[in-house]
Design a protein around this motif. Structure first.
Motif, mmCIF file in Angstrom:
data_model
loop_
_atom_site.group_PDB
_atom_site.id
_atom_site.type_symbol
_atom_site.label_atom_id
_atom_site.label_comp_id
_atom_site.label_asym_id
_atom_site.label_seq_id
_atom_site.Cartn_x
_atom_site.Cartn_y
_atom_site.Cartn_z
ATOM 1 N N LEU A 71 -0.784 3.283 3.837
ATOM 2 C CA LEU A 71 -0.359 1.893 4.005
ATOM 3 C C LEU A 71 0.125 1.298 2.686
ATOM 4 N N LEU A 72 -0.599 1.537 1.611
ATOM 5 C CA LEU A 72 -0.209 0.960 0.325
ATOM 6 C C LEU A 72 1.101 1.557 -0.183
ATOM 7 N N ARG A 73 1.273 2.855 -0.007
ATOM 8 C CA ARG A 73 2.546 3.467 -0.412
ATOM 9 C C ARG A 73 3.698 2.889 0.409
ATOM 10 N N PHE A 74 3.460 2.685 1.692
ATOM 11 C CA PHE A 74 4.467 2.095 2.572
ATOM 12 C C PHE A 74 4.829 0.686 2.100
ATOM 13 N N MET A 75 3.826 -0.102 1.738
ATOM 14 C CA MET A 75 4.081 -1.474 1.302
ATOM 15 C C MET A 75 4.839 -1.509 -0.025
ATOM 16 N N ILE A 76 4.502 -0.590 -0.917
ATOM 17 C CA ILE A 76 5.205 -0.542 -2.205
ATOM 18 C C ILE A 76 6.652 -0.089 -2.007
#
Length: 226
Positions: A71-76
């Motif tokens: 999720l965090l990689r997707f958001m970045i």
């Protein structure tokens, strides 16, 4: 090996949705009928389902196990950390990067630095309400508590975005496991299934390294005591 034979290895299931009376769902229906026998032959225990209802949006979906790191990689990568003025939030981006760089292996080791004590044991506060005042435990687990506090602070910053930013990103990531197929032909449906297969393979393919013998020992684990 055909990618079709790997569906059950990387995906938990496939669900097709279609309207039985709509021309827009014809491609989905045709693909399902034509390929069902082959897919079940290659994946005997794989749930391969068709859901039909009036006015349904034709689509194919699966259910993937997304992690916080995903999720965090997707958001970045998609620039979803934004302030009210539309600019990228450097604070939340940096917090996300810091969370992604967490040394989970070290944290697991530090958790057991106090012999015979697990700070994450269920009902610990009920069983030992004064454990936080124990100087020896505080000293043994200082690094663990520091890492845990840093992780909590990072998550608080990450989730502090305006307009339900974090929840909206979660929903957007979940939608990546669904492909809408309005008026799609059988070839487009097959490409959608391949897309889900590749996505599942990326998330679920793990190389397991089994050690020849026990190389690490975490002090404090009761069931490992001689």
């Amino acid at each position: 090996m055909s990618w079709k034979a790997g569906l059950s290895r990387y995906l938990p299931s496939l669900r097709f949705f279609a309207c039985p009376n709509s021309p827009s769902s014809r491609g989905v229906m045709q693909y399902y009928v034509k390929n069902y026998d082959e897919l079940k032959l290659l994946n005997p225990n794989f749930p391969l389902m068709m859901r039909t209802v009036e006015n349904a949006m034709p689509a194919v979906t699966t259910e993937l196990e997304w992690t916080m790191d995903d999720l965090l990689r997707f958001m970045i990568q998609t620039g979803r950390f934004r302030d009210n003025n539309g600019t990228i939030s450097e604070a939340r981006v940096e917090a996300a990067k810091a969370y992604l760089s967490t040394d989970w292996k070290k944290m697991a080791v530090e958790r057991w630095k106090s012999p015979g004590f697990d700070p994450e044991r269920p009902y610990l506060d009920d069983d030992e309400p004064e454990w936080k005042d124990n100087a020896q435990i505080k000293s043994d687990l200082a690094t663990y508590f520091s890492m845990k506090d840093a992780m909590k602070e990072q998550l608080d910053i990450i989730k502090s975005g305006p307009n339900d930013e974090f929840t909206r990103a979660e929903n957007a990531l979940l939608m990546c496991q669904r492909v809408d197929l309005w008026c799609a032909g059988p070839k487009e449906v097959e490409r959608a299934v391949q897309h889900l297969y590749k996505l599942g393979r990326k998330l679920n393919e793990r190389e397991v390294d089994y050690p020849a013998f026990i190389a690490e020992f975490y002090p404090g684990v009761d069931d490992m005591a001689a």
